[in-house]
Design a protein around this motif. Sequence first.
Motif, PDB file in Angstrom:
ATOM      1  N   ASP A  90       0.862  -1.182   0.000  1.00 25.61           N
ATOM      2  CA  ASP A  90       0.000   0.000   0.000  1.00 25.61           C
ATOM      3  C   ASP A  90       0.897   1.229   0.000  1.00 25.61           C
ATOM      4  O   ASP A  90       1.670   1.441   0.946  1.00 25.61           O
ATOM      5  CB  ASP A  90      -0.901  -0.018   1.236  1.00 25.61           C
ATOM      6  N   VAL A  91       0.818   2.030  -1.057  1.00 25.12           N
ATOM      7  CA  VAL A  91       1.630   3.238  -1.187  1.00 25.12           C
ATOM      8  C   VAL A  91       0.673   4.426  -1.200  1.00 25.12           C
ATOM      9  O   VAL A  91      -0.245   4.473  -2.018  1.00 25.12           O
ATOM     10  CB  VAL A  91       2.482   3.216  -2.471  1.00 25.12           C
ATOM     11  N   GLN A  92       0.893   5.359  -0.281  1.00 29.48           N
ATOM     12  CA  GLN A  92       0.043   6.549  -0.195  1.00 29.48           C
ATOM     13  C   GLN A  92       0.898   7.797  -0.092  1.00 29.48           C
ATOM     14  O   GLN A  92       1.959   7.778   0.537  1.00 29.48           O
ATOM     15  CB  GLN A  92      -0.866   6.473   1.027  1.00 29.48           C
ATOM     16  N   LEU A  93       0.416   8.879  -0.689  1.00 28.76           N
ATOM     17  CA  LEU A  93       1.069  10.181  -0.586  1.00 28.76           C
ATOM     18  C   LEU A  93       0.018  11.174  -0.126  1.00 28.76           C
ATOM     19  O   LEU A  93      -0.975  11.407  -0.808  1.00 28.76           O
ATOM     20  CB  LEU A  93       1.665  10.611  -1.929  1.00 28.76           C
ATOM     21  N   GLU A  94       0.229  11.733   1.071  1.00 27.09           N
ATOM     22  CA  GLU A  94      -0.724  12.682   1.623  1.00 27.09           C
ATOM     23  C   GLU A  94       0.025  13.794   2.340  1.00 27.09           C
ATOM     24  O   GLU A  94       0.837  13.529   3.238  1.00 27.09           O
ATOM     25  CB  GLU A  94      -1.668  11.974   2.596  1.00 27.09           C
ATOM     26  N   LYS A  95      -0.236  15.032   1.929  1.00 28.49           N
ATOM     27  CA  LYS A  95       0.366  16.224   2.542  1.00 28.49           C
ATOM     28  C   LYS A  95       1.888  16.135   2.613  1.00 28.49           C
ATOM     29  O   LYS A  95       2.509  16.447   3.628  1.00 28.49           O
ATOM     30  CB  LYS A  95      -0.211  16.463   3.938  1.00 28.49           C
ATOM     31  N   ARG A 151       5.627  -0.757   7.967  1.00 23.10           N
ATOM     32  CA  ARG A 151       5.229   0.578   7.514  1.00 23.10           C
ATOM     33  C   ARG A 151       6.450   1.483   7.559  1.00 23.10           C
ATOM     34  O   ARG A 151       7.135   1.563   8.574  1.00 23.10           O
ATOM     35  CB  ARG A 151       4.150   1.131   8.425  1.00 23.10           C
ATOM     36  N   LEU A 194       5.011  10.353   2.218  1.00 24.45           N
ATOM     37  CA  LEU A 194       4.848   9.105   1.475  1.00 24.45           C
ATOM     38  C   LEU A 194       4.889   7.945   2.464  1.00 24.45           C
ATOM     39  O   LEU A 194       5.805   7.855   3.286  1.00 24.45           O
ATOM     40  CB  LEU A 194       5.972   8.939   0.450  1.00 24.45           C
ATOM     41  N   THR A 195       3.904   7.071   2.389  1.00 24.85           N
ATOM     42  CA  THR A 195       3.829   5.918   3.276  1.00 24.85           C
ATOM     43  C   THR A 195       3.840   4.646   2.442  1.00 24.85           C
ATOM     44  O   THR A 195       3.069   4.516   1.489  1.00 24.85           O
ATOM     45  CB  THR A 195       2.545   5.953   4.131  1.00 24.85           C
ATOM     46  N   VAL A 196       4.732   3.731   2.801  1.00 25.45           N
ATOM     47  CA  VAL A 196       4.783   2.411   2.179  1.00 25.45           C
ATOM     48  C   VAL A 196       4.458   1.414   3.282  1.00 25.45           C
ATOM     49  O   VAL A 196       5.156   1.340   4.289  1.00 25.45           O
ATOM     50  CB  VAL A 196       6.174   2.110   1.580  1.00 25.45           C
ATOM     51  N   PRO A 200       1.778  15.823  -6.077  1.00 18.14           N
ATOM     52  CA  PRO A 200       1.118  14.605  -5.601  1.00 18.14           C
ATOM     53  C   PRO A 200       0.315  13.887  -6.681  1.00 18.14           C
ATOM     54  O   PRO A 200      -0.075  12.738  -6.507  1.00 18.14           O
ATOM     55  CB  PRO A 200       0.201  15.111  -4.476  1.00 18.14           C
ATOM     56  N   ASN A 201       0.088  14.548  -7.814  1.00 16.15           N
ATOM     57  CA  ASN A 201      -0.657  13.917  -8.913  1.00 16.15           C
ATOM     58  C   ASN A 201       0.254  13.257  -9.940  1.00 16.15           C
ATOM     59  O   ASN A 201      -0.232  12.695 -10.911  1.00 16.15           O
ATOM     60  CB  ASN A 201      -1.542  14.958  -9.599  1.00 16.15           C
TER      61      ASN A 201
END
Length: 147
Positions: free
Chosen positions: A68-73, A106, A76-78, A117-118
Amino acid sequence: MFYRSLFPRDVFAELDRIQRGLQQGGGDLSPNIRGTARGGYPAMNVGSTPRSVEIYAFAPGIDPASLDVQLEKGVLTVAGERTSVLPPKDAPATVHIDERFSGRFRRVVTLPDDVDPNAVDARYTDGVLHISVQRKAAAQPRRIHIQ
């Protein structure tokens, strides 16, 4: 004649260094075949170019669907889970050494403010997760024409 003592001049400073190394998981006091533990799992390399930020997470043996890879503010979290390959607890087998990490993990990386971020691309190939985050167009280096 040059004289060098077998003991450091400040014994207490040396003892303090050794104690800090032990508290940090061995530091440089316990080298092994995998090197010194510096972070967590998976091991990561983070670098940048003028056009992007490049993140490499070394996670062999993981199903890419479980990542699960997320980018918020700008963070980046893996995250994911690595399943165990050991025999079940009730199996008639004895495990003598178990050094392979298994379980949930994590890792979090703070990115610079100029990333877009896009414009994120993530690929998993041969046990390496490569994430490329492009910088915003305004942050791109540009050549100024001199008239």
